[in-house]
Design an enzyme around this catalytic site. Sequence first.
Site, PDB file in Angstrom:
ATOM      1  N   CYS A 240       0.895  -1.179   0.000  1.00  0.00           N
ATOM      2  CA  CYS A 240       0.000   0.000   0.000  1.00  0.00           C
ATOM      3  C   CYS A 240       0.917   1.208   0.000  1.00  0.00           C
ATOM      4  CB  CYS A 240      -0.875   0.003   1.249  1.00  0.00           C
ATOM      5  SG  CYS A 240      -1.961  -1.410   1.370  1.00  0.00           S
ATOM      6  N   ALA A 242       1.468   4.266  -1.875  1.00  0.00           N
ATOM      7  CA  ALA A 242       1.371   5.701  -2.170  1.00  0.00           C
ATOM      8  C   ALA A 242       0.953   6.508  -0.938  1.00  0.00           C
ATOM      9  CB  ALA A 242       0.343   5.904  -3.287  1.00  0.00           C
ATOM     10  N   PRO A 243       1.464   7.735  -0.764  1.00  0.00           N
ATOM     11  CA  PRO A 243       2.319   8.493  -1.684  1.00  0.00           C
ATOM     12  C   PRO A 243       3.808   8.159  -1.593  1.00  0.00           C
ATOM     13  CG  PRO A 243       1.748   9.850   0.201  1.00  0.00           C
ATOM     14  CD  PRO A 243       1.024   8.545   0.385  1.00  0.00           C
ATOM     15  N   GLY A 245       6.164   7.387   1.255  1.00  0.00           N
ATOM     16  CA  GLY A 245       7.148   7.628   2.318  1.00  0.00           C
ATOM     17  C   GLY A 245       7.961   6.381   2.625  1.00  0.00           C
ATOM     18  N   LYS A 246       7.272   5.251   2.754  1.00  0.00           N
ATOM     19  CA  LYS A 246       7.979   4.033   3.174  1.00  0.00           C
ATOM     20  C   LYS A 246       8.765   3.433   2.009  1.00  0.00           C
ATOM     21  CE  LYS A 246       4.874   3.750   6.923  1.00  0.00           C
ATOM     22  NZ  LYS A 246       4.300   5.085   6.569  1.00  0.00           N
ATOM     23  N   ASP A 261       0.088   0.111  -5.417  1.00  0.00           N
ATOM     24  CA  ASP A 261      -1.040   0.827  -4.799  1.00  0.00           C
ATOM     25  C   ASP A 261      -2.222   0.754  -5.762  1.00  0.00           C
ATOM     26  OD1 ASP A 261      -1.163   2.982  -2.251  1.00  0.00           O
ATOM     27  OD2 ASP A 261      -2.745   3.231  -3.746  1.00  0.00           O
ATOM     28  N   ASP A 287      -4.833  -3.812  -7.277  1.00  0.00           N
ATOM     29  CA  ASP A 287      -5.467  -4.103  -5.992  1.00  0.00           C
ATOM     30  C   ASP A 287      -4.729  -5.276  -5.346  1.00  0.00           C
ATOM     31  OD1 ASP A 287      -7.081  -5.038  -3.943  1.00  0.00           O
ATOM     32  OD2 ASP A 287      -8.939  -4.498  -4.986  1.00  0.00           O
ATOM     33  N   CYS A 358      -1.947   4.281  10.930  1.00  0.00           N
ATOM     34  CA  CYS A 358      -1.895   5.555  11.683  1.00  0.00           C
ATOM     35  C   CYS A 358      -3.203   5.675  12.472  1.00  0.00           C
ATOM     36  CB  CYS A 358      -1.683   6.740  10.754  1.00  0.00           C
ATOM     37  SG  CYS A 358      -2.832   6.860   9.380  1.00  0.00           S
TER      38      CYS A 358
HETATM   39  C1  LIG Z   1      -1.869   4.716   4.646  1.00  0.00           C
HETATM   40  S1  LIG Z   1      -1.805   4.889   2.944  1.00  0.00           S
HETATM   41  C2  LIG Z   1      -0.177   4.377   2.568  1.00  0.00           C
HETATM   42  C3  LIG Z   1       0.881   5.429   2.846  1.00  0.00           C
HETATM   43  C4  LIG Z   1       2.248   5.045   2.301  1.00  0.00           C
HETATM   44  N1  LIG Z   1       2.657   3.720   2.688  1.00  0.00           N
HETATM   45  C5  LIG Z   1       3.334   6.018   2.711  1.00  0.00           C
HETATM   46  O1  LIG Z   1       4.153   5.720   3.573  1.00  0.00           O
HETATM   47  O2  LIG Z   1       3.381   7.110   2.127  1.00  0.00           O
HETATM   48  C6  LIG Z   1      -2.736   3.521   2.393  1.00  0.00           C
HETATM   49  C7  LIG Z   1      -2.693   3.286   0.909  1.00  0.00           C
HETATM   50  O3  LIG Z   1      -3.335   2.047   0.637  1.00  0.00           O
HETATM   51  C8  LIG Z   1      -3.871   2.103  -0.655  1.00  0.00           C
HETATM   52  N2  LIG Z   1      -4.814   0.970  -0.786  1.00  0.00           N
HETATM   53  C9  LIG Z   1      -6.043   0.836  -0.240  1.00  0.00           C
HETATM   54  N3  LIG Z   1      -6.583  -0.354  -0.582  1.00  0.00           N
HETATM   55  C10 LIG Z   1      -5.666  -0.980  -1.351  1.00  0.00           C
HETATM   56  C11 LIG Z   1      -5.644  -2.243  -2.005  1.00  0.00           C
HETATM   57  N4  LIG Z   1      -6.670  -3.079  -1.931  1.00  0.00           N
HETATM   58  N5  LIG Z   1      -4.551  -2.574  -2.723  1.00  0.00           N
HETATM   59  C12 LIG Z   1      -3.490  -1.718  -2.807  1.00  0.00           C
HETATM   60  N6  LIG Z   1      -3.478  -0.494  -2.211  1.00  0.00           N
HETATM   61  C13 LIG Z   1      -4.537  -0.150  -1.487  1.00  0.00           C
HETATM   62  C14 LIG Z   1      -4.478   3.479  -0.707  1.00  0.00           C
HETATM   63  O4  LIG Z   1      -4.645   3.916  -2.041  1.00  0.00           O
HETATM   64  C15 LIG Z   1      -3.439   4.303   0.052  1.00  0.00           C
HETATM   65  O5  LIG Z   1      -2.554   4.910  -0.830  1.00  0.00           O
END
Ligand SMILES: C[S@@+](CC[C@H](N)C(=O)[O-])C[C@H]1O[C@@H](n2cnc3c(N)ncnc32)[C@H](O)[C@@H]1O
Length: 425
Positions: A240, A242-243, A245-246, A261, A287, A358
Amino acid sequence: MRSFVIRRLALTMLDGVHRKGQMLSEPMSFPETLSDIDRARALFLAKTTLRQRGRIDHVLDSLIDRRPHPAGFNVLRLATAEIHGLGAIPELVVDQAIRLIKELDRTRHLAGFANAVLRKAAGKTGSGIWSTAQPSRLPEWIGSPVAEALGEEVRRRIEAAHELAPPLDLTPVNASAAERMQAESGAILLPSGSLRLSGRARVSELPGFGSGSWWVQDVAAAIPVKLLGQLSGLDVLDLCAAPGGKTMQCSAGGANVTALDVSDRRLGRLRENLRRTGLKASIECGDALDWEPGRRFDVVIVDAPCTATGTIRRNPDLPLVKAEGGEDVRKLELLQRSLLHRAASFTRNGGRILYSVCSLFPSEGELLVNEVAANMGLNVIPVDCRQFGLEPEWQSANGGIWTRPDHLPDMGGMDGFYSVVLHRP
Ligand SMILES: C[S@@+](CC[C@H](N)C(=O)[O-])C[C@H]1O[C@@H](n2cnc3c(N)ncnc32)[C@H](O)[C@@H]1O
């Protein structure tokens, strides 16, 4: 004129939150053209008003018998936030508030009423009430699980922490970038390795922005990847991403990163950040629940979508807009469980899974992890806090880390974040 339009936009934002249930991050229609700086100023005013709403409403409700219509009341809130929360000059603020009120309601009555209320609010009576008023209470869907897990006193401390704007935290690309930032911008180096700037700054004007020496990331959000230790040469999947950071932390640490993502729009920000920092990752849009990598990884990261209740300092609109927990929280927990199962299936035997949210809720963090780990035969690798510059009291009962907004109180606080590393035998 410019400051008046900025206040008018702040008011449109407050109305969107209070009356339409719109998050501040959602696009909103505003007929006038404003520069990015002015938009940022309006957002700051709206967020300050929302952060201090408990105190503001107490002052105003103590001075009036009955609230005017919601848009008029938001004008009073905004002005009170500026006077008491930001120390603005009361005469100027009251004058502009009256002009805003006149735009909303052409009867002289409301303008006269607002003038009288705001003069009292700005005076001795208002200051006295302000200084003894309490911070906003968390709505029950957030406050109850927090109090149940951590006690009523911690709930109060978290509510108090939500009144303050968070400082700007940066993750440096490497140690020499961290040293340069300390020397050139006065940033302080936090024990876990993040840089912190107090005061308001335009990110794109800070030294090192153009050369990509750092990216913006709350100190708490930067902790999970640090728990993985040395990453050089490891094959990492960020499920997961985006955006990003990790993903960027892993790439900066020398890992080969695949970043997945479901949102192509959010991946756009990851691409932009990678371009700016010169870091590399292989990006996939899909997904995680049906995407197939065709191989297994040394490390899989699940930074799962969650209630984001740990980020209320940054998103003070969240408790107002997301008024109901119930069904939404349960849906998120189902998704988190599925993502964690999926992550385990993509991890090689002997590999590790990093799970983080978070959130302030154990049901999205520790409790969920304990259940999935038991079902799937995964083991928590307990964190050694001293190794990563973390406070031992941040350690959760199951060996993960759980930071809260009331942590680091003398240094500007931090987001609420749960993270844990699991071993797949
Ligand atoms: C908490 S954010 C991630 C932040 C990111 N890891 C960072 O450090 O910047 C959660 C992310 O999960 C993605 N997401 C939600 N459901 C998902 C899925 N089924 N498969 C892949 N990504 C998914 C969302 O689009 C979102 O960008």
